[in-house]
Design a protein around this motif. Structure first.
Motif, PDB file in Angstrom:
ATOM      1  N   GLY A 152       0.800  -1.222   0.000  1.00 30.64           N
ATOM      2  CA  GLY A 152       0.000   0.000   0.000  1.00 30.64           C
ATOM      3  C   GLY A 152       0.829   1.266   0.000  1.00 30.64           C
ATOM      4  N   ILE A 153       2.146   1.128   0.144  1.00 32.37           N
ATOM      5  CA  ILE A 153       3.030   2.298   0.151  1.00 32.37           C
ATOM      6  C   ILE A 153       3.929   2.256  -1.078  1.00 32.37           C
ATOM      7  CG2 ILE A 153       4.931   3.436   1.376  1.00 32.37           C
ATOM      8  CD1 ILE A 153       3.683   2.518   3.981  1.00 32.37           C
ATOM      9  N   ASN A 154       4.083   3.397  -1.746  1.00 32.68           N
ATOM     10  CA  ASN A 154       4.935   3.494  -2.930  1.00 32.68           C
ATOM     11  C   ASN A 154       6.375   3.753  -2.478  1.00 32.68           C
ATOM     12  OD1 ASN A 154       2.635   3.607  -5.007  1.00 32.68           O
ATOM     13  ND2 ASN A 154       2.125   5.293  -3.633  1.00 32.68           N
ATOM     14  N   GLN A 155       7.175   2.701  -2.465  1.00 26.11           N
ATOM     15  CA  GLN A 155       8.536   2.818  -1.956  1.00 26.11           C
ATOM     16  C   GLN A 155       9.531   2.892  -3.117  1.00 26.11           C
ATOM     17  OE1 GLN A 155       7.393  -0.647   0.828  1.00 26.11           O
ATOM     18  NE2 GLN A 155       9.181   0.239   1.846  1.00 26.11           N
ATOM     19  N   SER A 156      10.444   3.864  -3.026  1.00 34.42           N
ATOM     20  CA  SER A 156      11.391   4.091  -4.109  1.00 34.42           C
ATOM     21  C   SER A 156      12.817   4.033  -3.571  1.00 34.42           C
ATOM     22  CB  SER A 156      11.138   5.455  -4.756  1.00 34.42           C
ATOM     23  OG  SER A 156      12.030   5.672  -5.820  1.00 34.42           O
ATOM     24  N   GLN A 157      13.668   3.290  -4.277  1.00 37.01           N
ATOM     25  CA  GLN A 157      15.086   3.155  -3.910  1.00 37.01           C
ATOM     26  C   GLN A 157      15.893   4.231  -4.614  1.00 37.01           C
ATOM     27  OE1 GLN A 157      17.201   0.533  -2.207  1.00 37.01           O
ATOM     28  NE2 GLN A 157      18.591   2.231  -2.553  1.00 37.01           N
ATOM     29  N   ILE A 158      16.604   5.070  -3.838  1.00 37.34           N
ATOM     30  CA  ILE A 158      17.419   6.092  -4.492  1.00 37.34           C
ATOM     31  C   ILE A 158      18.688   5.462  -5.051  1.00 37.34           C
ATOM     32  CG2 ILE A 158      16.539   7.873  -2.927  1.00 37.34           C
ATOM     33  CD1 ILE A 158      19.495   7.939  -1.809  1.00 37.34           C
ATOM     34  N   ARG A 159      19.255   6.087  -6.083  1.00 36.28           N
ATOM     35  CA  ARG A 159      20.481   5.584  -6.715  1.00 36.28           C
ATOM     36  C   ARG A 159      21.394   6.775  -7.015  1.00 36.28           C
ATOM     37  NH1 ARG A 159      19.819   0.389  -7.482  1.00 36.28           N
ATOM     38  NH2 ARG A 159      17.733  -0.489  -7.761  1.00 36.28           N
ATOM     39  N   PRO A 160      22.201   7.171  -6.031  1.00 36.59           N
ATOM     40  CA  PRO A 160      23.068   8.352  -6.212  1.00 36.59           C
ATOM     41  C   PRO A 160      24.027   8.223  -7.392  1.00 36.59           C
ATOM     42  CG  PRO A 160      23.016   7.670  -3.901  1.00 36.59           C
ATOM     43  CD  PRO A 160      22.341   6.596  -4.686  1.00 36.59           C
TER      44      PRO A 160
ATOM     45  N   ILE B 271      23.518   7.332 -10.300  1.00 38.57           N
ATOM     46  CA  ILE B 271      22.941   7.802 -11.564  1.00 38.57           C
ATOM     47  C   ILE B 271      22.253   9.156 -11.383  1.00 38.57           C
ATOM     48  CG2 ILE B 271      22.697   5.501 -12.567  1.00 38.57           C
ATOM     49  CD1 ILE B 271      19.715   5.594 -11.793  1.00 38.57           C
ATOM     50  N   GLY B 272      22.554   9.833 -10.256  1.00 37.59           N
ATOM     51  CA  GLY B 272      22.003  11.160 -10.020  1.00 37.59           C
ATOM     52  C   GLY B 272      20.638  11.184  -9.347  1.00 37.59           C
ATOM     53  N   TYR B 273      20.137   9.991  -8.946  1.00 35.27           N
ATOM     54  CA  TYR B 273      18.827   9.939  -8.280  1.00 35.27           C
ATOM     55  C   TYR B 273      19.072   9.869  -6.776  1.00 35.27           C
ATOM     56  CZ  TYR B 273      14.129   8.213  -7.062  1.00 35.27           C
ATOM     57  OH  TYR B 273      12.877   8.045  -6.511  1.00 35.27           O
ATOM     58  N   ASP B 274      19.190  11.050  -6.137  1.00 31.52           N
ATOM     59  CA  ASP B 274      19.433  11.113  -4.698  1.00 31.52           C
ATOM     60  C   ASP B 274      18.178  11.590  -3.982  1.00 31.52           C
ATOM     61  OD1 ASP B 274      19.341  13.779  -5.360  1.00 31.52           O
ATOM     62  OD2 ASP B 274      21.488  14.134  -5.086  1.00 31.52           O
ATOM     63  N   PHE B 275      18.278  11.804  -2.650  1.00 33.58           N
ATOM     64  CA  PHE B 275      17.109  12.213  -1.880  1.00 33.58           C
ATOM     65  C   PHE B 275      16.549  13.546  -2.374  1.00 33.58           C
ATOM     66  CE2 PHE B 275      18.823   9.419   1.624  1.00 33.58           C
ATOM     67  CZ  PHE B 275      17.754   8.539   1.628  1.00 33.58           C
TER      68      PHE B 275
END
Length: 571
Positions: free
Chosen positions: A359-367, A369-373
């Motif tokens: 029920g929660i949309n959980q996303s893993q960050i990947r620094p 490739i530039g996908y940080d917090f």
């Protein structure tokens, strides 16, 4: 005067004289231990153990199906345990406790004396029954035996390559997949999960490969392997985690999933280059123990009420603070579960995702490739969220974006590294957040630590006196008036202390949180806007009747949940 087991059983009316004579004769003719023949004739193991105790003067200890961890079994090697019928039971009160099946065996007695000299500790001997002895032998087989067997198979296969043959990186994957080293890893993972470990450390040292488990926050060596198996073990872990096998110069991070004991477990892996080779740390993420209730965490009374009240607010930021490994993520997951409803759009940014919540949309960050917090937060705001969870506020950019999200009508949950709750506000200002934004966004700060819990079935009472009483009395005097009066009136004469037992070899089992919670008030707003300092914030915390971490721990000591020494270790 009774001299033999059968004499004692006759004197107690358990056997008649004729039957006792027949049993002794049968044991001699069949060349069997007397115990076995007695048991075949309807005498219980416990009756036999009590008779042995009366002859030898050693007390009986019944394990009642309890298991022993591998660090206890290390005191006596498996081969010696089988040969002398002697097993370790743990350490307590400065002694090594040993269980004997045949106390009259002089060779076994000599072996125990030698063991005491080797360990440089005195020994206490107990009589155990055969069922408990066999169960302990199974514990040896569980990890040591399985790993030893798999290692033997691995060495045979490895040696067929020839001493002068070096395995090329491109061939290493194939060998590791097919070699029995896979069994070694399977055994290590299974026993870590069964032993309630939170982490596994695979560490090469000068002349061996050390495998350590962290249980209840404490690391202990669970297995020692030959150093030459290190490359294969690390390569096997990398294959499971989809990491680069031939890259050993830089750290790598990954994750894998495995079915253990009929349930799915996630493992988070981190490799790190050291002078003796790559060290691997594996975090065990068991969904069955991940998400708990507030009461399970150790939140009660004022602290639980503050959380329940503040998460109902339409917007604002709730921060959980504490050192690494203090349970911050577990607290956030618990709050998320309380907020998890069909009417709310909940999105999380995590590094890594520790537990999956339906029920929660959980996303893993990947620094990498530039996908940080910070990047993730910008995009989350376009996803029409109601509640946002940011795994950690690590930098100024993330701090400002999290405050902005809370300011624009969202509940924001996150963690921050400070020593206590009152340090959060100065830390946020130091990270570049404008002070005038905090009163309208920050609604609650939760500081926490984890303390080892006492085993409910093996703790013992100790008199509250001396230095212990001074420490507890002093903390009670510093508590808010409402709590102080309660505990002054109900000060117990005794508290509990952990006691090592076969069912609880370390005297503690599991951990519980100690907490302090600071909420936003009009008085705190004035302090923030007029120049906050930790001293002024502490004064406001006292006015709010905030229970400090140490005081919350003292309350749990008085209630028997934790021991005073376990508390002082962390607070």
């Amino acid at each position: 005067m009774a001299k033999t087991i059968t004499d004692i059983l006759v004197s107690k009316g358990i056997l008649d004289l004729t039957k006792a004579t027949q049993i002794r004769k049968e044991a001699k003719e069949r060349n069997l231990p007397l115990d076995e023949v007695l048991y075949q004739n309807g005498i219980t193991e416990n009756e036999i153990a009590e008779a042995k105790s009366e002859i030898s003067g050693y007390p009986v200890k019944y394990l009642q199906g309890g298991t022993l961890p591998f660090d206890v079994l290390r005191d006596i090697p498996e081969e010696s345990a089988r040969h002398y019928k002697v097993v370790p039971l743990g350490r307590s009160e400065g002694y090594v406790d040993v269980g004997m099946l045949y106390p009259e065996d002089t060779a076994a007695q000599e072996a125990i004396k030698f063991m005491a000299m080797r360990l440089n500790m005195p020994v206490r001997i107990f009589i155990i029954n055969n069922s408990d002895f066999q169960n302990i032998l199974k514990e040896y087989r569980n990890i040591s035996g399985e790993v030893t067997k798999a290692l033997g198979e691995f060495k045979k296969e490895y040696e067929t390559l020839g001493e002068d043959v070096k395995i090329r990186p491109q061939e290493q994957a194939k060998i590791v997949e097919e070699a029995p080293v896979t069994k070694v890893m399977a055994v290590i993972l299974r026993h870590a999960v069964d032993g309630r470990a939170s982490d596994i450390h695979v560490e090469p040292v000068r002349d061996k490969l050390r495998v350590r488990f962290r249980v209840d926050g404490v690391l202990s060596t669970s297995l020692t392997l030959p150093l030459d198996i290190h490359p294969a073990i690390v390569s096997r872990i990398k294959i499971m985690t989809n990491l680069k096998i031939d890259e050993t110069r830089i750290p790598q991070d990954g994750r894998f999933h495995a079915e253990i004991g009929g349930r799915g477990i996630d493992f988070r892996v981190s490799t790190f280059p050291t002078s003796f080779g790559e060290k691997v740390a594996i975090r065990i993420l068991d969904p069955e123990v991940g998400v708990k209730t507030l009461a399970d965490l150790g939140l009660e009374g004022r602290n639980a009420n503050l959380i329940e009240e503040n998460i109902k607010k339409p917007y604002g930021m709730i921060l959980v603070t504490g050192p690494t490994g203090s349970g911050k993520s577990t607290t956030l997951y618990t709050i998320l579960q309380m907020l998890n409803k069909d009417s709310s759009n909940i999105i999380s940014l995590e590094d890594p995702i520790e537990y999956y919540i339906e029920g929660i949309n959980q996303s893993q960050i990947r620094p990498e490739i530039g996908y940080d917090f910070a990047t993730g937060l910008r995009h989350i705001l376009r996803q029409d969220p109601d509640i946002i969870m940011v795994g950690e506020i690590r930098d100024k950019k993330t701090a400002k974006l999290a405050v902005h999200a809370a300011l624009t009508g969202h509940i924001v949950l996150s963690t921050l590294h400070t020593n206590n709750a009152i340090g959060v506000i100065p830390r946020l200002i130091d990270m570049g957040v404008d002070p005038f934004l905090l009163p309208s966004t920050l609604i609650l700060v939760i500081g926490q630590r984890l303390v080892r819990k006492l085993c409910a079935d093996s703790r013992k009472n100790i008199k509250l006196s001396g230095r212990m009483k001074e420490v507890i009395t002093k903390e009670i005097e510093l508590m808010p008036p409402s709590a102080r009066e309660i505990f002054k009136k109900e000060m117990p004469a005794e508290i509990y202390q952990g006691e090592v037992s076969p069912t609880c070899p370390k005297g503690t089992r599991g951990r519980i949180g100690i907490f302090e919670i600071l909420s936003m008030t009009p008085e705190l707003e004035k302090i923030i806007l007029s120049g906050p300092s930790e001293t002024r914030i502490q004064e406001e915390a006292n006015r709010q009747e905030m229970i400090t971490l140490r005081q919350d721990g003292i309350i749990k000591v008085l209630k028997g949940a934790v021991g005073i020494q376990e508390l002082l270790d962390v607070a």
